[in-house]
Each structure stands twice: as C-alpha cells, then as structure tokens.
Enzyme design. Sequence first.
Site: not given
Ligand code: CO
Length: 133
Positions: A7, A78, A129
């Site tokens: 994502h 992020h 991430e």
């Molecule tokens: Co995230």
Amino acid sequence: MLGRINHIAIAVPDLTAAAMPYRNLGAKVSEPQPLPEHGAAVVFVELENTKVELLQPLGENSPISAFLEKNPSGGMHHICYEVADILVARDRAVALGLRVLGDGTPKIGAHGKPVLFLHPKDFSGTLTELEQI
Ligand code: CO
C-alpha cells in the site's frame, strides 16, 4: 527481498474530503475505519494492483499528527513493501546500514501482520514500511 507494493499511505486532515476524488474517479473506497491502536482513522482505496490508505490522526499522540503539522494539507506518508520474512528483512537492512525505526522489534500493523519501518533518510525522504505477508 522487496516484494510487491502492499500500500501507499497518504496523511490527510479530513478523510471524507480526501476520499471524494478517488470515489468520483471510480475507485472502490471503504468507509472510514477507526484504528485506535494505530492512532489513525483509515479509508482504504482498493485498486487492481495495490491499495492507497488515507490516514487521518485519531486521538492524542497519533504518529500522523506531527506529519500533518509540517504538511497541513496532507501528503504521502509512507510506502509499504511486502517481504516474505520480516526478521530476515530486518537483519538484511541492518547489515546494509539502513536504519530501522524503534528497537527493531516488528509490531503488528494495521492489517494484523508484522511490520517494521525504515528511516526516510535512507529512502530519499520516504518513510518505508516492510510488511510480512
Ligand atoms: Co502502512
């Protein structure tokens, strides 16, 4: 080691307003969901190949609040990449001199899977991430 993009997260001051253009452009957009343990409320924008997550601060000490103070109208927060084994990924990142945030212990992320964050300064200004899939 880096797999597909799981994502892209965008910090926003107003989830409803932020979700509107995605909905109007025909994307599948969820209702806002509170994730109090992550200090955020989230709208998921589901695309064919990945998701966009709109994050609005929720409660005090939200990790999103400081970002919005610097970027009041919102911005990319992020990118999340999938990895097969979070501990192998962490050890490889550390061996390469990349900075793992926190004490290096994976936490359970917004999708119930172990995650770690890598310092934005090591990724051209982008908080990164890693999520074990
Ligand atoms: Co995230």
